[in-house]
Design a protein around this motif. Sequence first.
Motif, PDB file in Angstrom:
ATOM      1  N   ARG A 179      43.659  42.446  50.287  1.00  0.00           N
ATOM      2  CA  ARG A 179      44.132  43.185  49.118  1.00  0.00           C
ATOM      3  C   ARG A 179      44.044  42.398  47.808  1.00  0.00           C
ATOM      4  O   ARG A 179      43.585  42.935  46.799  1.00  0.00           O
ATOM      5  N   PRO A 180      44.487  41.125  47.746  1.00  0.00           N
ATOM      6  CA  PRO A 180      44.352  40.417  46.460  1.00  0.00           C
ATOM      7  C   PRO A 180      42.902  40.229  46.036  1.00  0.00           C
ATOM      8  O   PRO A 180      42.582  40.298  44.843  1.00  0.00           O
ATOM      9  N   LEU A 181      41.998  40.008  47.022  1.00  0.00           N
ATOM     10  CA  LEU A 181      40.583  39.890  46.695  1.00  0.00           C
ATOM     11  C   LEU A 181      40.049  41.203  46.134  1.00  0.00           C
ATOM     12  O   LEU A 181      39.281  41.213  45.157  1.00  0.00           O
ATOM     13  N   ALA A 182      40.468  42.320  46.740  1.00  0.00           N
ATOM     14  CA  ALA A 182      40.026  43.629  46.248  1.00  0.00           C
ATOM     15  C   ALA A 182      40.551  43.896  44.840  1.00  0.00           C
ATOM     16  O   ALA A 182      39.834  44.454  43.998  1.00  0.00           O
ATOM     17  N   LEU A 183      41.784  43.492  44.568  1.00  0.00           N
ATOM     18  CA  LEU A 183      42.348  43.682  43.226  1.00  0.00           C
ATOM     19  C   LEU A 183      41.542  42.913  42.178  1.00  0.00           C
ATOM     20  O   LEU A 183      41.171  43.454  41.134  1.00  0.00           O
ATOM     21  N   GLY A 184      41.278  41.630  42.461  1.00  0.00           N
ATOM     22  CA  GLY A 184      40.548  40.818  41.489  1.00  0.00           C
ATOM     23  C   GLY A 184      39.109  41.250  41.312  1.00  0.00           C
ATOM     24  O   GLY A 184      38.607  41.331  40.185  1.00  0.00           O
ATOM     25  N   VAL A 185      38.431  41.559  42.418  1.00  0.00           N
ATOM     26  CA  VAL A 185      37.019  41.947  42.346  1.00  0.00           C
ATOM     27  C   VAL A 185      36.870  43.303  41.659  1.00  0.00           C
ATOM     28  O   VAL A 185      35.924  43.521  40.893  1.00  0.00           O
ATOM     29  N   ARG A 186      37.791  44.236  41.915  1.00  0.00           N
ATOM     30  CA  ARG A 186      37.707  45.558  41.292  1.00  0.00           C
ATOM     31  C   ARG A 186      37.768  45.445  39.769  1.00  0.00           C
ATOM     32  O   ARG A 186      36.953  46.034  39.056  1.00  0.00           O
ATOM     33  N   LEU A 187      38.732  44.693  39.266  1.00  0.00           N
ATOM     34  CA  LEU A 187      38.873  44.545  37.821  1.00  0.00           C
ATOM     35  C   LEU A 187      37.680  43.820  37.221  1.00  0.00           C
ATOM     36  O   LEU A 187      37.143  44.235  36.183  1.00  0.00           O
ATOM     37  N   THR A 188      37.225  42.751  37.884  1.00  0.00           N
ATOM     38  CA  THR A 188      36.086  41.994  37.371  1.00  0.00           C
ATOM     39  C   THR A 188      34.810  42.826  37.372  1.00  0.00           C
ATOM     40  O   THR A 188      34.069  42.848  36.375  1.00  0.00           O
ATOM     41  N   ALA A 189      34.538  43.526  38.466  1.00  0.00           N
ATOM     42  CA  ALA A 189      33.288  44.274  38.596  1.00  0.00           C
ATOM     43  C   ALA A 189      33.220  45.425  37.600  1.00  0.00           C
ATOM     44  O   ALA A 189      32.165  45.650  36.981  1.00  0.00           O
ATOM     45  N   ASN A 190      34.303  46.158  37.426  1.00  0.00           N
ATOM     46  CA  ASN A 190      34.275  47.293  36.501  1.00  0.00           C
ATOM     47  C   ASN A 190      34.047  46.852  35.060  1.00  0.00           C
ATOM     48  O   ASN A 190      33.240  47.450  34.343  1.00  0.00           O
ATOM     49  N   LEU A 191      34.734  45.805  34.630  1.00  0.00           N
ATOM     50  CA  LEU A 191      34.565  45.350  33.248  1.00  0.00           C
ATOM     51  C   LEU A 191      33.211  44.687  33.042  1.00  0.00           C
ATOM     52  O   LEU A 191      32.573  44.881  31.997  1.00  0.00           O
ATOM     53  N   THR A 192      32.754  43.923  34.024  1.00  0.00           N
ATOM     54  CA  THR A 192      31.450  43.267  33.886  1.00  0.00           C
ATOM     55  C   THR A 192      30.323  44.297  33.828  1.00  0.00           C
ATOM     56  O   THR A 192      29.413  44.187  32.986  1.00  0.00           O
ATOM     57  N   ALA A 193      30.374  45.303  34.703  1.00  0.00           N
ATOM     58  CA  ALA A 193      29.326  46.332  34.698  1.00  0.00           C
ATOM     59  C   ALA A 193      29.315  47.101  33.384  1.00  0.00           C
ATOM     60  O   ALA A 193      28.247  47.405  32.832  1.00  0.00           O
ATOM     61  N   GLY A 194      30.487  47.410  32.863  1.00  0.00           N
ATOM     62  CA  GLY A 194      30.548  48.140  31.594  1.00  0.00           C
ATOM     63  C   GLY A 194      29.975  47.342  30.439  1.00  0.00           C
ATOM     64  O   GLY A 194      29.226  47.871  29.612  1.00  0.00           O
ATOM     65  N   HIS A 195      30.309  46.053  30.369  1.00  0.00           N
ATOM     66  CA  HIS A 195      29.780  45.224  29.289  1.00  0.00           C
ATOM     67  C   HIS A 195      28.269  45.063  29.396  1.00  0.00           C
ATOM     68  O   HIS A 195      27.562  45.059  28.372  1.00  0.00           O
TER      69      HIS A 195
END
Length: 221
Positions: A153-169
Amino acid sequence: MMTNLFDQFMSPTYLGMPLIVLALGLPWILWPSPSSRWLNNRLVTLQSWFLNRFTQQLLLPINTGGHKWALILASLMTFLLSMNLLGLLPYTFTPTTQLSLNMGLAVPFWLATVIIGMRNQPTAALGHLLPEGTPTPLIPVLIVIETISLFIRPLALGVRLTANLTAGHLLIQLIATAAFTLMTSMTTVALPTTSILFLLTLLEIAVAMIQAYVFVLLLSL
Protein backbone atom coordinates in the motif's frame (compact mmCIF):
# COMPACT_ATOMS: atom_id res chain seq x y z
CA MET A 1 15.81 14.47 -26.41
CA MET A 2 14.55 12.19 -23.66
CA THR A 3 17.21 13.53 -21.30
CA ASN A 4 15.96 17.07 -21.91
CA LEU A 5 12.38 16.01 -21.23
CA PHE A 6 13.27 14.59 -17.83
CA ASP A 7 15.54 17.48 -16.85
CA GLN A 8 12.46 19.28 -15.47
CA PHE A 9 12.20 16.66 -12.71
CA MET A 10 15.74 17.22 -11.43
CA SER A 11 16.05 19.10 -8.17
CA PRO A 12 17.21 22.66 -8.98
CA THR A 13 20.48 23.88 -7.48
CA TYR A 14 21.94 27.33 -6.91
CA LEU A 15 25.66 27.72 -6.20
CA GLY A 16 25.81 23.98 -5.62
CA MET A 17 23.02 24.02 -3.02
CA PRO A 18 19.75 22.12 -3.71
CA LEU A 19 16.65 24.30 -3.63
CA ILE A 20 14.18 21.52 -2.82
CA VAL A 21 13.97 22.81 0.77
CA LEU A 22 12.78 26.16 -0.60
CA ALA A 23 10.26 24.39 -2.84
CA LEU A 24 8.93 22.48 0.16
CA GLY A 25 8.70 25.52 2.42
CA LEU A 26 7.30 28.05 -0.04
CA PRO A 27 3.70 26.69 -0.13
CA TRP A 28 3.26 27.34 3.60
CA ILE A 29 4.25 31.00 3.13
CA LEU A 30 1.59 31.56 0.46
CA TRP A 31 -1.34 30.44 2.64
CA PRO A 32 -2.80 33.39 4.62
CA SER A 33 -2.98 33.07 8.39
CA PRO A 34 -6.35 33.66 10.10
CA SER A 35 -6.47 36.78 12.24
CA SER A 36 -8.12 37.41 15.59
CA ARG A 37 -10.76 39.67 14.06
CA TRP A 38 -14.46 38.89 14.15
CA LEU A 39 -14.61 39.14 10.36
CA ASN A 40 -11.77 37.92 8.14
CA ASN A 41 -11.18 38.90 4.53
CA ARG A 42 -12.64 36.91 1.66
CA LEU A 43 -9.49 34.86 1.03
CA VAL A 44 -9.20 33.65 4.63
CA THR A 45 -12.95 32.96 4.74
CA LEU A 46 -12.74 30.89 1.54
CA GLN A 47 -9.71 29.03 2.88
CA SER A 48 -11.48 28.23 6.16
CA TRP A 49 -14.58 27.06 4.30
CA PHE A 50 -12.51 24.78 2.06
CA LEU A 51 -10.63 23.20 4.97
CA ASN A 52 -13.86 22.76 6.92
CA ARG A 53 -15.66 21.06 4.03
CA PHE A 54 -12.66 18.86 3.23
CA THR A 55 -12.27 17.76 6.85
CA GLN A 56 -15.98 16.95 7.14
CA GLN A 57 -15.91 14.91 3.92
CA LEU A 58 -12.72 13.10 4.91
CA LEU A 59 -13.84 12.17 8.43
CA LEU A 60 -17.37 11.14 7.39
CA PRO A 61 -16.64 7.36 7.22
CA ILE A 62 -14.33 7.44 10.26
CA ASN A 63 -15.49 6.91 13.84
CA THR A 64 -15.10 9.53 16.55
CA GLY A 65 -11.76 8.14 17.74
CA GLY A 66 -10.20 8.83 14.36
CA HIS A 67 -11.16 12.51 14.35
CA LYS A 68 -7.96 13.33 16.23
CA TRP A 69 -6.20 12.85 12.86
CA ALA A 70 -8.12 15.77 11.33
CA LEU A 71 -5.37 18.37 11.79
CA ILE A 72 -2.50 16.33 10.36
CA LEU A 73 -4.56 14.99 7.43
CA ALA A 74 -5.87 18.46 6.54
CA SER A 75 -2.32 19.83 6.75
CA LEU A 76 -1.06 17.05 4.47
CA MET A 77 -3.84 17.74 1.97
CA THR A 78 -3.01 21.47 1.98
CA PHE A 79 0.69 20.73 1.55
CA LEU A 80 0.24 18.34 -1.39
CA LEU A 81 -2.35 20.56 -3.06
CA SER A 82 -0.09 23.61 -2.87
CA MET A 83 2.97 21.82 -4.26
CA ASN A 84 1.01 20.14 -7.05
CA LEU A 85 -0.60 23.38 -8.22
CA LEU A 86 2.55 25.49 -7.88
CA GLY A 87 4.42 22.92 -9.97
CA LEU A 88 2.20 23.76 -12.96
CA LEU A 89 3.56 27.32 -13.11
CA PRO A 90 6.35 28.04 -15.63
CA TYR A 91 9.96 27.78 -14.41
CA THR A 92 8.98 25.95 -11.24
CA PHE A 93 9.87 22.62 -9.68
CA THR A 94 7.35 20.06 -8.44
CA PRO A 95 8.73 18.18 -5.40
CA THR A 96 5.90 15.62 -5.57
CA THR A 97 7.30 14.24 -8.84
CA GLN A 98 10.12 12.75 -6.73
CA LEU A 99 9.34 9.20 -5.63
CA SER A 100 11.62 9.57 -2.61
CA LEU A 101 9.53 12.45 -1.23
CA ASN A 102 6.22 10.69 -1.82
CA MET A 103 7.49 7.51 -0.20
CA GLY A 104 8.79 9.59 2.69
CA LEU A 105 5.24 10.85 3.20
CA ALA A 106 3.42 7.57 2.53
CA VAL A 107 5.50 5.13 4.62
CA PRO A 108 5.37 6.96 8.00
CA PHE A 109 1.62 7.65 7.73
CA TRP A 110 0.89 4.08 6.63
CA LEU A 111 3.08 2.68 9.41
CA ALA A 112 1.36 4.90 11.97
CA THR A 113 -2.08 3.65 10.94
CA VAL A 114 -0.93 0.01 11.11
CA ILE A 115 0.73 0.40 14.51
CA ILE A 116 -2.22 2.29 16.01
CA GLY A 117 -4.64 -0.29 14.62
CA MET A 118 -2.61 -3.16 16.07
CA ARG A 119 -2.40 -1.40 19.44
CA ASN A 120 -6.01 -0.27 19.80
CA GLN A 121 -7.93 -3.02 17.97
CA PRO A 122 -5.59 -5.96 17.31
CA THR A 123 -8.42 -8.40 16.62
CA ALA A 124 -10.05 -6.20 13.98
CA ALA A 125 -6.68 -5.30 12.44
CA LEU A 126 -5.65 -8.93 12.08
CA GLY A 127 -9.17 -9.84 10.92
CA HIS A 128 -8.64 -7.78 7.77
CA LEU A 129 -6.03 -10.32 6.67
CA LEU A 130 -8.72 -13.00 6.29
CA PRO A 131 -12.12 -12.19 4.72
CA GLU A 132 -15.14 -13.66 6.46
CA GLY A 133 -16.50 -16.91 4.98
CA THR A 134 -13.23 -17.96 3.32
CA PRO A 135 -13.04 -21.71 2.52
CA THR A 136 -10.58 -23.56 4.75
CA PRO A 137 -8.14 -24.65 1.97
CA LEU A 138 -7.76 -21.02 0.84
CA ILE A 139 -7.02 -19.57 4.29
CA PRO A 140 -3.16 -19.78 4.12
CA VAL A 141 -3.07 -18.41 0.58
CA LEU A 142 -5.38 -15.49 1.36
CA ILE A 143 -3.45 -14.56 4.50
CA VAL A 144 -0.23 -14.37 2.47
CA ILE A 145 -1.92 -12.35 -0.31
CA GLU A 146 -3.54 -9.87 2.14
CA THR A 147 -0.24 -9.46 4.00
CA ILE A 148 1.58 -8.69 0.76
CA SER A 149 -1.14 -6.22 -0.27
CA LEU A 150 -0.85 -4.53 3.15
CA PHE A 151 2.88 -3.93 2.66
CA ILE A 152 2.42 -2.80 -0.95
CA ARG A 153 0.00 0.00 0.00
CA PRO A 154 2.65 2.67 0.78
CA LEU A 155 4.45 1.84 -2.48
CA ALA A 156 1.17 2.18 -4.38
CA LEU A 157 0.46 5.53 -2.71
CA GLY A 158 3.86 6.97 -3.62
CA VAL A 159 3.99 5.56 -7.15
CA ARG A 160 0.43 6.70 -7.95
CA LEU A 161 1.15 10.31 -7.03
CA THR A 162 4.53 10.33 -8.77
CA ALA A 163 3.31 8.66 -11.98
CA ASN A 164 0.25 10.87 -12.45
CA LEU A 165 2.14 14.14 -11.98
CA THR A 166 5.14 13.02 -14.03
CA ALA A 167 2.97 11.87 -16.95
CA GLY A 168 1.01 15.12 -16.93
CA HIS A 169 4.13 17.29 -16.95
CA LEU A 170 5.65 15.26 -19.77
CA LEU A 171 2.49 15.58 -21.88
CA ILE A 172 2.35 19.33 -21.32
CA GLN A 173 5.99 19.73 -22.34
CA LEU A 174 5.61 17.53 -25.44
CA ILE A 175 2.49 19.33 -26.69
CA ALA A 176 3.92 22.77 -25.86
CA THR A 177 7.09 21.94 -27.79
CA ALA A 178 5.04 20.72 -30.75
CA ALA A 179 2.85 23.85 -30.75
CA PHE A 180 5.90 26.14 -30.57
CA THR A 181 7.60 24.29 -33.44
CA LEU A 182 4.51 24.25 -35.64
CA MET A 183 3.73 27.92 -35.05
CA THR A 184 6.16 29.09 -37.74
CA SER A 185 5.78 26.27 -40.27
CA MET A 186 2.15 25.04 -40.00
CA THR A 187 -0.05 27.64 -38.35
CA THR A 188 -3.29 25.82 -39.10
CA VAL A 189 -2.04 22.77 -37.21
CA ALA A 190 -0.51 24.82 -34.39
CA LEU A 191 -3.84 26.43 -33.43
CA PRO A 192 -5.62 23.13 -32.62
CA THR A 193 -2.48 21.96 -30.83
CA THR A 194 -2.54 25.08 -28.67
CA SER A 195 -6.20 24.43 -27.87
CA ILE A 196 -5.32 20.88 -26.81
CA LEU A 197 -2.52 22.29 -24.66
CA PHE A 198 -4.99 24.63 -22.92
CA LEU A 199 -7.43 21.80 -22.26
CA LEU A 200 -4.63 19.57 -21.01
CA THR A 201 -3.51 22.29 -18.61
CA LEU A 202 -7.03 22.47 -17.19
CA LEU A 203 -7.01 18.69 -16.86
CA GLU A 204 -3.68 18.78 -15.03
CA ILE A 205 -5.04 21.34 -12.57
CA ALA A 206 -7.88 18.93 -11.82
CA VAL A 207 -5.42 16.01 -11.56
CA ALA A 208 -3.22 17.97 -9.14
CA MET A 209 -6.19 18.55 -6.82
CA ILE A 210 -7.64 15.05 -7.19
CA GLN A 211 -4.33 13.28 -6.55
CA ALA A 212 -3.75 15.25 -3.34
CA TYR A 213 -7.26 14.33 -2.18
CA VAL A 214 -6.88 10.66 -3.16
CA PHE A 215 -3.52 10.38 -1.37
CA VAL A 216 -5.01 11.64 1.91
CA LEU A 217 -8.26 9.71 1.44
CA LEU A 218 -6.50 6.37 0.98
CA LEU A 219 -4.35 7.07 4.03
CA SER A 220 -7.42 7.76 6.14
CA LEU A 221 -9.19 4.61 4.94
